[in-house]
Design an enzyme around this catalytic site. Structure first.
Site, mmCIF file in Angstrom:
data_model
loop_
_atom_site.group_PDB
_atom_site.id
_atom_site.type_symbol
_atom_site.label_atom_id
_atom_site.label_comp_id
_atom_site.label_asym_id
_atom_site.label_seq_id
_atom_site.Cartn_x
_atom_site.Cartn_y
_atom_site.Cartn_z
ATOM 1 N N GLU A 191 0.809 -1.227 0.000
ATOM 2 C CA GLU A 191 0.000 0.000 0.000
ATOM 3 C C GLU A 191 0.839 1.273 0.000
ATOM 4 O O GLU A 191 0.558 2.214 -0.735
ATOM 5 C CB GLU A 191 -0.952 0.019 1.215
ATOM 6 C CG GLU A 191 -2.154 -0.899 1.092
ATOM 7 C CD GLU A 191 -1.858 -2.339 1.477
ATOM 8 O OE1 GLU A 191 -0.727 -2.627 1.935
ATOM 9 O OE2 GLU A 191 -2.751 -3.189 1.321
ATOM 10 N N HIS A 234 -10.568 -4.779 10.608
ATOM 11 C CA HIS A 234 -11.219 -4.570 9.312
ATOM 12 C C HIS A 234 -12.506 -3.754 9.410
ATOM 13 O O HIS A 234 -13.294 -3.758 8.480
ATOM 14 C CB HIS A 234 -11.553 -5.918 8.662
ATOM 15 C CG HIS A 234 -10.386 -6.608 8.051
ATOM 16 N ND1 HIS A 234 -9.384 -7.169 8.797
ATOM 17 C CD2 HIS A 234 -10.049 -6.825 6.758
ATOM 18 C CE1 HIS A 234 -8.484 -7.719 7.995
ATOM 19 N NE2 HIS A 234 -8.852 -7.524 6.756
#
Lengths: 327, 331
Positions: free
Chosen positions: A60, A129
């Site tokens: 990322e 998450h």
């Protein structure tokens, strides 16, 4: 008007903008061959080829920086994070690079760049998450932050984000991708920085954004049956925030509940309440209340996960409280 | 005749390389003076000792190539073609600085010479340079991008993520490790599991080499190969250029005494890149004392002019505070 999903609305926005401008490309994990982890980019690899729909390694920080570099020399990258939870690894690029490049360079290097992906909780994905990051991102001068709550808004705001010459954060939602709404086939944009009055009422304002817009509209409909008329202000854009829309609503209703998906401390709601107390102090008939996630990491087990999340019942309770109605 | 012409070309080239290195040295000596007088504030990292790296590498780039670097950026900015005036004015925090006084020492930018910063987070600009390489390939161009970093950045995730993508996608990026042996005060032996940084290129399927960074010709030779590779088929390169900084990490630490000894510093000073080139030119009689004196005088005047210009330039007006946060969108 065609009834399509939020997912397909985003897909239309990407496809239309990639046709419109060959500097626009999409990159991220699984956006190509896999057609997107949530199928937002379905069919785009086939249509535009692998230079413009770029599958990245799970890296990322690296690919967010590739986006920043490409934007510095005039491309218009759309960087997808599989979820915003993973974007934490890329914060140096988002905050230190994308948001500040124009300023540090004395205006020489604009950042026509979009970072997008699902934000906040879905179902039983637990602590790592299920986080809503809008207050972190909206804190940073140099970024714009949009959070569409409906398919119509998703298409129009993503298209505006791609055309914007500044870095724009687009906060989507796993739980929104399957929701349906009317979306025109043709080209349209929704201005960044303008709120939308999703429902009208004169008893109490609910100020909200993103996934919570649907919750607020349900609250409106349920309370309407009890004769309570709620004004639903969908911020659409969290930064820059449409303060006039907030104050116009609160001056009409004299009461407000601020509903957000994230945590309470230093949240978006705190900022909204600050605008209200500054600009509407003499118009308020009750303290402003906030509805938000419980101040804990998101748990896995169903019952306590539900208890952690902001929802219709909690919002209705807050509205009744600011209206001094006994539950 | 041909030999004579070649010798003339060489001596002209050598003179320009020497000029480039001395200009950086004298400029930064002036920067140190201005810092001591309080005309420059904040963090300020000098490049003194490393000039053969910037001069050797940048002397081979084309105007349409790109440069990204760290916060130790004054020397490279000037060699790339930014005016000493705009760099000094930026250091002074004045409106005529390259970044309108908003960046300072660590954030030199000039889009007219494709100088894309001046970045303050160790390793942070390496992915950006990779993105510039991506954009070159996206457009089908034959430019390259050079990305400087210190050897301490090689232990950072951004380095590895970037080199993996550049190796995987074949991007025309030349990653230059300026190995000056110390990440701030930490010797490379205390920070890196390998002392051969260039070999990390093997892991990422890219050509790599170790280069003597005090010898401007060795730097040019390695750089030329890297440029050819990038232009030919978008192949990336990792160069480890071994050099040494003669000053402290920044203006706030001594050149020696804490983390390195005076003896070590003195040993490296014997391989001052400027003196090495001067000696070579004096040996082949292409540089007379008079040539050198004239060059020094011309450079002294340029550096003094940059100071005078910066000193006379106004501070940014208060309105500038809120400018350049967002750009008006025109599309």
């Amino acid at each position: 008007m065609p009834l399509i999903t939020y997912r397909d609305a985003l897909n239309q926005a990407l496809r239309e903008e990639m046709h419109r401008d060959d500097r626009v490309f999409l990159m991220g994990e699984e956006v190509g061959v896999y057609n997107g982890a949530y199928k937002v980019s379905k069919g785009l690899l086939e249509e535009f080829g692998e230079m413009r729909v770029v599958d990245t390694p799970i890296t990322e920080l690296g690919f967010a920086g590739v986006g920043v570099g490409a934007a510095m020399v005039g491309l218009r990258p759309v960087v997808e994070f599989m979820t915003w939870n993973f974007a934490l690894l890329a914060l140096d690029q988002i905050v230190n690079a994308a948001a500040k490049m124009l300023y540090m360079s004395g205006g020489q290097f604009p950042m026509p760049l979009v970072f997008r992906g699902p934000n906040g909780a879905a179902l039983q994905l637990s602590a790592q998450h299920s986080q809503a990051w809008e207050s972190w991102l909206a804190h940073i001068p140099g970024l714009k932050v949009v959070a569409p709550g409906t398919p119509y808004d998703a298409k129009g705001l993503l298209k505006s984000a791609i055309r914007d010459d500044n870095p724009v954060i687009v906060l989507e939602g796993e739980m929104l991708y399957n929701t349906k709404g009317e979306v025109p086939d043709e080209d349209y944009v929704i201005p960044i920085g303008k709120a939308d009055l999703k429902r009208e009422g004169d008893h109490c304002s609910i100020i909200t954004s993103g996934k919570m817009v649907l919750v607020a509209m349900q609250v409106h409909d349920q309370l309407a049956k009890e004769g309570i008329r709620v004004d639903v202000v969908d911020l659409r854009t969290i930064r820059p925030m449409d303060v006039d829309a907030i104050t116009a609503s609160v001056r009409k209703t004299n009461r407000a509940v601020v509903l957000e998906e994230g945590w309470e401390v230093c949240g978006i709601g705190a900022q909204v309440v600050d605008y209200i107390q500054r600009d509407c102090f003499d118009h308020l008939d009750a303290p402003v209340l906030r509805v938000h996630q419980a101040d804990v990491p998101m748990p896995y087990a169903k019952a306590i996960e539900k208890a952690a999340k902001p929802d219709v019942a909690k919002t209705i309770a807050a509205v009744k409280k600011v209206m001094y109605i006994e539950a | 005749m041909a030999a004579k012409k070649k010798a003339d070309t060489d001596s002209a080239l050598n003179a320009s390389l020497l000029h480039s290195m001395i200009l950086q040295r004298r400029f930064e000596e002036k920067v140190a003076e201005a810092y001591a007088l309080g005309k420059i504030g904040g963090f300020c990292h000098l490049y003194i000792g490393q000039e053969a790296v910037s001069t050797g590498t940048l002397s081979l780039l084309r105007d349409d190539d790109y440069v990204l670097t760290t916060y130790r950026d004054h020397g490279q900015a000037i060699v790339r073609g930014m005016s000493p005036r705009s760099v000094m004015a930026e250091l002074f925090g004045r409106i005529d600085g390259c970044s309108r006084g908003k960046g300072g020492s660590m954030h030199m930018f000039d889009r007219h010479v494709n100088f894309l910063g001046g970045h303050g987070i160790v390793g942070g600009h390496i992915p950006m340079a990779t993105g510039v390489g991506f954009a070159i390939k996206y457009r089908g161009g034959d430019q390259c991008v050079i990305c400087y970093m210190g050897e301490a950045a090689v232990n950072n995730g951004a380095f590895h993520e970037s080199l993996n993508m550049a190796g995987l996608w074949r991007l025309p990026v030349i990653y230059v490790i300026e190995n000056n042996r110390y990440g701030m005060g930490t010797a490379m032996e205390r920070a890196s599991s390998t002392k051969e940084m260039y070999k990390r290129g093997d892991t990422y399927s890219m050509a790599n080499a170790e280069v003597d960074g005090q010898d401007v010709f060795a730097v040019r030779e390695a750089m030329q190969e890297a440029i050819d590779r990038a232009r030919k088929d978008y192949s990336p390169t990792l160069l480890e250029i071994r050099t040494y900084r003669f000053m402290g990490h920044s203006m706030s630490d001594a050149a020696s005494g804490t983390y390195r000894t005076k003896e070590e510093l003195d040993t490296y000073r014997k391989r001052d890149p400027i003196n090495l080139l001067k000696a070579k030119m004096q040996t082949d009689k292409s540089l007379s004392d008079a040539d050198l004196a004239a060059m020094e005088a011309e450079i002294a005047a340029v550096v003094q002019d940059s100071w005078d210009f910066a000193d006379a330039s106004p501070e940014p007006p208060l309105e500038a505070l809120y400018e350049d946060v967002y750009v008006e969108t025109t599309t």
